[in-house]
Design a protein around this motif. Structure first.
Motif, PDB file in Angstrom:
ATOM      1  N   UNK A  20       0.834  -1.215   0.000  1.00  0.00           N
ATOM      2  CA  UNK A  20       0.000   0.000   0.000  1.00  0.00           C
ATOM      3  C   UNK A  20       0.867   1.263   0.000  1.00  0.00           C
ATOM      4  N   UNK A  21       1.770   1.328  -0.977  1.00  0.00           N
ATOM      5  CA  UNK A  21       2.790   2.378  -0.939  1.00  0.00           C
ATOM      6  C   UNK A  21       2.210   3.791  -0.923  1.00  0.00           C
ATOM      7  N   UNK A  22       1.136   4.006  -1.648  1.00  0.00           N
ATOM      8  CA  UNK A  22       0.607   5.373  -1.712  1.00  0.00           C
ATOM      9  C   UNK A  22      -0.060   5.804  -0.412  1.00  0.00           C
ATOM     10  N   UNK A  23      -0.243   4.843   0.514  1.00  0.00           N
ATOM     11  CA  UNK A  23      -0.840   5.165   1.819  1.00  0.00           C
ATOM     12  C   UNK A  23       0.107   4.813   2.969  1.00  0.00           C
ATOM     13  N   UNK A  24       1.387   4.656   2.658  1.00  0.00           N
ATOM     14  CA  UNK A  24       2.346   4.177   3.661  1.00  0.00           C
ATOM     15  C   UNK A  24       2.801   5.260   4.630  1.00  0.00           C
ATOM     16  N   UNK A  29       5.923   9.160  -0.889  1.00  0.00           N
ATOM     17  CA  UNK A  29       5.136   8.012  -1.343  1.00  0.00           C
ATOM     18  C   UNK A  29       3.739   8.407  -1.815  1.00  0.00           C
ATOM     19  N   UNK A  30       3.280   9.584  -1.404  1.00  0.00           N
ATOM     20  CA  UNK A  30       1.959  10.024  -1.852  1.00  0.00           C
ATOM     21  C   UNK A  30       1.910  10.180  -3.375  1.00  0.00           C
ATOM     22  N   UNK A  31       3.075  10.288  -4.005  1.00  0.00           N
ATOM     23  CA  UNK A  31       3.119  10.413  -5.461  1.00  0.00           C
ATOM     24  C   UNK A  31       3.024   9.055  -6.163  1.00  0.00           C
ATOM     25  N   UNK A 366      13.011  -2.325   0.749  1.00  0.00           N
ATOM     26  CA  UNK A 366      13.217  -1.014   0.137  1.00  0.00           C
ATOM     27  C   UNK A 366      12.346   0.052   0.806  1.00  0.00           C
ATOM     28  N   UNK A 367      11.126  -0.323   1.207  1.00  0.00           N
ATOM     29  CA  UNK A 367      10.284   0.655   1.921  1.00  0.00           C
ATOM     30  C   UNK A 367      10.872   0.985   3.288  1.00  0.00           C
ATOM     31  N   UNK A 368      11.525   0.010   3.923  1.00  0.00           N
ATOM     32  CA  UNK A 368      12.179   0.291   5.204  1.00  0.00           C
ATOM     33  C   UNK A 368      13.313   1.292   5.019  1.00  0.00           C
TER      34      UNK A 368
END
Length: 592
Positions: A20-24, A29-31, A366-368
């Motif tokens: 859920x990258x756009x809501x992380x 990440x909002x982009x 990668x998100x971390x």
């Protein structure tokens, strides 16, 4: 030859349905809405499929060649590199202040899988330049950043890291390369470095070497190492490449694989270098580059497995041999496709369940990194530090195993060069060796990472699993049995293994070290069990919302396979760990 098809749909599933990258809540990440990521990954897929993949077998066959000190890369590599640079792919996640696009690292990681699967040897030229960029960005002076970062980000100049010498690899305290101070504040670098990937090539008009060396009079061992920028060509006042520096490629390694990437012996004969950061703090600066490299190597491991799996699957759908034991599946033909046979299915499911689980683990990692670097999250930094040796070691071991299984799917054809599977195996093999062998990764895990900050990171990891189990336990009996119960059992095996380390580490360190490799693999299986549980939850939610039934049902079935057939390996690893040092150390050295 295999035809590469980029798994854009699966990447989108992990990014948007699982992570859920756009809501992380991570800055930037909002982009990452679905349209944006789909457009970027779609273009990356075209480049991977139509430009890089066709060069892979040809580059392997032609290799690099050294001519009068200059390395010539395989035909087509320069044009492909120009296309990558012109398309902005070298600058995807780089700082906009230095010519980058400023997109999150997770998106660059997703695109990087496609490029690495399509042509690992080629992708390494870009990856090493990106690592040099990160090291200078983190530790360079403002003047160094202004000079070097825009050129590295835009792919105008290449980059390397120079650690290994003939007498030392892992034990960097034995480095002999010398850095003699000069009146103008610069240094003269003298010494030899070996196994330097992309050390010399014709893709860029300059190469920025990052070199570990000793300043005379400094401390012994690793505490006396400093890091230096040593460009192939000394920059002029206007930043253009000037006179040739006193660094040359003295030879190319003859390798098992990765023939399209130049692995060089580099000779420094009083080359001009600039110190990065304070004296005798080079190892810390170099680890900025090495840690990124270790994550990238973990990606390479599963990416080669992914490419090999795609080729094996295509073969299994087309190859006719034998009949299905439960009835004819291809009545119009002389035999059924081998895909119908249970043992071929087992082989392919081993490949598929690993590749898809590994993909989710690397993208989560990668998100971390983004959460740590963009959001200043210390807990995320600690967690990815803990997971780095697992990602590098476990995913590359299993990546090599996956390429071997893919080759086996083809039978005798897989042993021939024309089929292309043997190249994936040869190229993948180095991932278990470079950037710290997997044995070193295991020692790093048990010797440094598990106990760091009194075990805070591993406690947080296990607490995360406990929270997931508590949140979903009891909602669905089948899901409990197929996912939650196996994950809970595997996590308990990991707890027990860690307890063994804590109870034996001081009194009997060999007992822990003898089981280090098994701890790394046990940890890796738990990570993939966690990923598959999360993916199954996301897939079921998508099904409930009317999503693609074929895709999401297959995802859940693949997850059930991993939990039932692969995750129980944690119990075997635990038994080995608990056997201690005695079986390993029983023989005297002279008895071997």
């Amino acid at each position: 030859m295999p035809r590469y098809t980029a798994p854009v749909g699966d990447l989108m599933f992990v990014l948007h349905d699982v992570l859920n990258v756009d809501r992380a809540g991570i800055p930037g990440y909002e982009e990452l809405d679905r349209d944006t990521t789909a457009a970027i990954l779609g273009e990356a897929a075209k480049l991977a499929e139509t430009v890089l993949a066709p060069l892979n077998p040809a580059g392997d066959k032609e290799g690099c060649r050294l001519e009068n000190g200059a390395v010539r890369t395989p035909e087509g590599f320069k044009a492909a590199f120009d296309a990558m640079r012109d398309g902005g792919w070298t600058a995807l996640d780089c700082d906009p202040a230095y010519g980058g696009q400023g997109l999150p690292y997770v998106l660059a990681t997703a695109a990087g899988e496609l490029f690495s699967s399509a042509n690992m040897a080629f992708q390494m030229y870009l990856g090493l330049a990106h690592g040099a960029y990160n090291a200078i960005h983190a530790h360079g002076s403002e003047a160094q950043k202004a000079l070097y970062l825009p050129k590295l980000a835009r792919g105008i100049w290449g980059g390397t890291m120079n650690l290994t010498e003939p007498q030392c690899g892992t034990d960097l305290g034995l480095i002999r390369t010398r850095a003699d101070p000069q009146p103008d504040g610069r240094y003269r670098i003298t010494g030899q470095k070996i196994w330097i990937s992309a050390g010399e090539h014709d893709l860029t008009d300059n190469i920025v070497h990052l070199v570990l060396a000793r300043i005379p009079g400094g401390p012994e061992g690793v505490k006396g190492l400093s890091l230096f920028i040593v460009p192939k060509r000394l920059p002029n006042a206007d930043g253009t490449p000037g006179a040739r520096n006193a660094v040359v490629c003295g030879g190319l390694e003859r390798k098992m694989g990765l023939h399209g990437n130049a692995t060089c012996m580099m000779q420094y004969d009083g080359a001009i270098g600039e110190l990065i950061g304070p004296p005798h703090a080079g190892l810390r600066a170099m680890f900025t580059m090495m840690n990124e490299a270790r994550l990238a190597v973990g990606l390479q491991g599963y990416a080669q497995g992914a490419a090999a799996y795609g080729a094996a699957l295509a073969f299994a759908r087309e190859r006719l041999q034998g009949r299905d034991a439960t009835g004819v599946r291809n009545p119009a033909g002389p035999a059924d496709p081998i895909l119908v046979h249970p043992d071929v299915r087992r082989n392919l499911m081993d490949q598929k369940s690993f590749v898809e689980g590994a993909r989710a683990l690397v993208l989560w990692g990668a998100t971390l990194i983004d959460r740590a670097h963009r959001g200043g999250d210390a807990a995320a930094e600690a967690l990815i530090s803990l997971l780095t040796p697992v990602i590098k070691g476990f995913l590359t071991d299993k990546g090599v195993e996956t390429t071997l299984l893919a080759q086996q799917t083809l039978g005798g054809a897989g042993f021939t060069r024309d089929a292309g599977l043997e190249q994936f195996l040869r190229d993948a093999r180095v991932t278990t060796i470079y950037e710290g062998t997997n044995g070193i990764q295991a020692l790093d895990l048990v010797g440094r990472k598990l106990g760091a900050d009194k075990g805070a990171a591993v406690t947080a990891f296990l607490t995360m699993i406990d929270a997931l189990l508590a949140e979903h336990r009891g909602r669905d009996a089948a899901f409990d049995a197929q996912f939650l119960t196996p994950l809970a059992a595997a996590a308990e095996d990991l707890r027990t293994a860690i307890g063994f380390c804590l109870s034996h580490g001081a009194a009997d360190p060999n007992a822990v070290l003898a089981g280090a490799y098994d701890i790394m693999h046990l940890f890796g299986h738990v990570c993939l069990g966690l990923m598959w549980t999360r993916m199954a939850l996301a897939a079921q939610s998508a099904l409930d919302a009317g999503g693609d039934a074929g895709f999401f049902t297959a995802k859940i079935a693949t997850g059930r396979y991993y939990m039932a057939r692969q995750l129980p390996a944690t119990r075997t690893h635990l038994a080995r760990i608990e056997s201690g040092a005695a079986p390993v150390m029983a023989l005297d050295a002279e008895a071997f």
